[in-house]
Design an enzyme around this catalytic site. Structure first.
Site, mmCIF file in Angstrom:
data_model
loop_
_atom_site.group_PDB
_atom_site.id
_atom_site.type_symbol
_atom_site.label_atom_id
_atom_site.label_comp_id
_atom_site.label_asym_id
_atom_site.label_seq_id
_atom_site.Cartn_x
_atom_site.Cartn_y
_atom_site.Cartn_z
ATOM 1 N N LYS A 118 33.451 -7.461 1.943
ATOM 2 C CA LYS A 118 33.102 -7.474 3.148
ATOM 3 C C LYS A 118 33.003 -7.412 4.343
ATOM 4 O O LYS A 118 32.099 -9.015 4.048
ATOM 5 C CB LYS A 118 32.646 -5.873 3.446
ATOM 6 C CG LYS A 118 33.990 -3.976 2.566
ATOM 7 C CD LYS A 118 32.295 -3.233 2.876
ATOM 8 C CE LYS A 118 33.342 -1.734 1.659
ATOM 9 N NZ LYS A 118 32.486 -0.728 1.665
ATOM 10 N N TYR A 174 41.521 3.517 3.324
ATOM 11 C CA TYR A 174 40.303 4.015 3.883
ATOM 12 C C TYR A 174 40.916 5.395 4.223
ATOM 13 O O TYR A 174 40.511 6.073 4.218
ATOM 14 C CB TYR A 174 39.785 3.825 4.529
ATOM 15 C CG TYR A 174 38.637 2.413 3.844
ATOM 16 C CD1 TYR A 174 37.980 3.093 2.610
ATOM 17 C CD2 TYR A 174 37.776 1.386 4.683
ATOM 18 C CE1 TYR A 174 37.162 2.154 2.377
ATOM 19 C CE2 TYR A 174 37.349 0.752 4.242
ATOM 20 C CZ TYR A 174 36.759 0.945 3.157
ATOM 21 O OH TYR A 174 35.564 -0.486 2.021
ATOM 22 N N ASN A 177 27.295 -2.312 3.170
ATOM 23 C CA ASN A 177 27.319 -2.023 2.407
ATOM 24 C C ASN A 177 27.732 -3.186 1.665
ATOM 25 O O ASN A 177 28.177 -3.287 0.391
ATOM 26 C CB ASN A 177 27.084 -1.038 1.127
ATOM 27 C CG ASN A 177 28.598 -0.158 1.015
ATOM 28 O OD1 ASN A 177 29.854 -0.791 1.594
ATOM 29 N ND2 ASN A 177 28.923 0.620 0.386
ATOM 30 N N HIS A 192 33.288 -4.298 -2.216
ATOM 31 C CA HIS A 192 34.781 -2.870 -2.134
ATOM 32 C C HIS A 192 34.663 -2.878 -3.401
ATOM 33 O O HIS A 192 35.184 -4.227 -3.991
ATOM 34 C CB HIS A 192 35.651 -2.413 -1.183
ATOM 35 C CG HIS A 192 36.555 -1.369 -1.875
ATOM 36 N ND1 HIS A 192 36.258 -0.265 -1.158
ATOM 37 C CD2 HIS A 192 37.378 -1.581 -2.103
ATOM 38 C CE1 HIS A 192 37.685 0.032 -2.327
ATOM 39 N NE2 HIS A 192 38.155 -0.933 -2.746
ATOM 40 N N GLU A 232 45.473 -0.429 -4.270
ATOM 41 C CA GLU A 232 44.661 -1.470 -3.574
ATOM 42 C C GLU A 232 46.086 -3.134 -4.034
ATOM 43 O O GLU A 232 45.583 -3.174 -2.334
ATOM 44 C CB GLU A 232 43.548 -1.281 -3.564
ATOM 45 C CG GLU A 232 42.477 -0.152 -2.970
ATOM 46 C CD GLU A 232 41.183 0.690 -3.616
ATOM 47 O OE1 GLU A 232 40.187 -0.270 -4.176
ATOM 48 O OE2 GLU A 232 40.538 1.600 -3.083
HETATM 49 P P1 DAT Z 1 32.937 3.766 -2.010
HETATM 50 O O1 DAT Z 1 32.783 2.109 -1.346
HETATM 51 O O2 DAT Z 1 31.792 3.201 -2.470
HETATM 52 O O3 DAT Z 1 34.146 3.693 -2.450
HETATM 53 P P2 DAT Z 1 33.948 5.977 -0.118
HETATM 54 O O4 DAT Z 1 34.751 5.508 -1.171
HETATM 55 O O5 DAT Z 1 33.355 7.302 -0.501
HETATM 56 O O6 DAT Z 1 32.279 4.268 -0.499
HETATM 57 O O7 DAT Z 1 33.428 5.146 0.838
HETATM 58 C C1 DAT Z 1 33.777 3.571 1.361
HETATM 59 C C2 DAT Z 1 33.226 2.936 2.633
HETATM 60 O O8 DAT Z 1 32.994 3.723 3.346
HETATM 61 C C3 DAT Z 1 31.660 2.928 1.817
HETATM 62 O O9 DAT Z 1 32.104 1.458 0.907
HETATM 63 C C4 DAT Z 1 30.986 3.200 3.028
HETATM 64 C C5 DAT Z 1 31.523 4.047 3.729
HETATM 65 N N1 DAT Z 1 30.693 5.679 3.706
HETATM 66 C C6 DAT Z 1 30.902 6.217 3.378
HETATM 67 N N2 DAT Z 1 29.938 7.070 3.784
HETATM 68 C C7 DAT Z 1 29.825 6.991 4.301
HETATM 69 C C8 DAT Z 1 28.194 7.480 5.062
HETATM 70 N N3 DAT Z 1 27.613 8.762 5.290
HETATM 71 N N4 DAT Z 1 28.088 6.859 6.499
HETATM 72 C C9 DAT Z 1 28.584 5.692 7.104
HETATM 73 N N5 DAT Z 1 29.536 4.807 6.044
HETATM 74 C C10 DAT Z 1 30.041 5.752 4.564
HETATM 75 MG MG MG Z 2 36.488 4.161 -2.188
#
Ligand code: DAT
Ligand code: MG
Length: 154
Positions: A11, A51, A116, A119, A130
């Site tokens: 990212k 997303y 973080n 992805h 994806e």
């Molecule tokens: P991942 O990236 O581990 O698959 P996800 O698909 O649940 O996690 O969410 C996608 C991204 O969205 C994640 O990497 C960071 C952001 N995100 C998720 N939960 C969040 C939150 N509570 N606050 C802010 N950003 C968040």
């Molecule tokens: Mg995810």
């Protein structure tokens, strides 16, 4: 199967922090094969589709802006190898870095869920979705034979 593929992306924060090489190295050294690679500022529509599952979340607009505002690009990759979808997620660590173990990418290099750095596809269905979303053009994913393969996979 050993032809399993997943979508991994560095990212914008990971690119800005010069972690592209580190992240590629971890997948290379594990033995996975790089079959797709590109650097781009993703169009807003691409990020929203990527997303889509999170579109009702309060952080969605901020997430899409962070991915697409162009302050740094994204590096998209397709990695191939045995159990790469599940193992890729393990290598990334938990979504929230405060829960990511040391030794994982997130556990070693970041602090905040909103920054973080990487992805990774979370299932076979999302990997397929994806990969076609980010690498849908002809020839964008390359089938090639690694000469290391017999020393990595048996
Ligand atoms: P991942 O990236 O581990 O698959 P996800 O698909 O649940 O996690 O969410 C996608 C991204 O969205 C994640 O990497 C960071 C952001 N995100 C998720 N939960 C969040 C939150 N509570 N606050 C802010 N950003 C968040
Ligand atoms: Mg995810």
């Amino acid at each position: 199967t050993s032809k399993e593929r997943t979508f991994i992306a560095v990212k914008p924060d990971g690119v800005q922090r010069n972690l592209v090489g580190e992240i590629i190295s971890r997948f290379e050294r594990r033995g996975y094969k790089l079959v797709g690679l590109k650097l781009l500022v993703p169009p807003v529509e691409l990020a929203k589709e990527h997303y889509a599952d999170l579109s009702s979340k309060p952080f969605f607009a901020g997430l899409v802006d962070y991915m697409t505002n162009g302050r740094a690009p994204v590096v998209g990759m397709v990695w191939e190898g045995p159990s790469v979808i599940k193992q890729g997620r393990i290598m990334l660590g938990a979504t929230d870095p405060k829960n990511s173990g040391t030794g994982t990418i997130r556990g070693d290099y970041c602090l905040s869920i909103g920054r973080n750095i990487v992805h990774g596809s979370d299932s076979a269905e999302s990997a397929q979705k994806e990969i076609s979303l980010w690498f849908g053009g002809k020839g964008e994913v390359v089938d090639w034979k690694s000469n290391n393969e017999e020393w990595v996979i048996s």
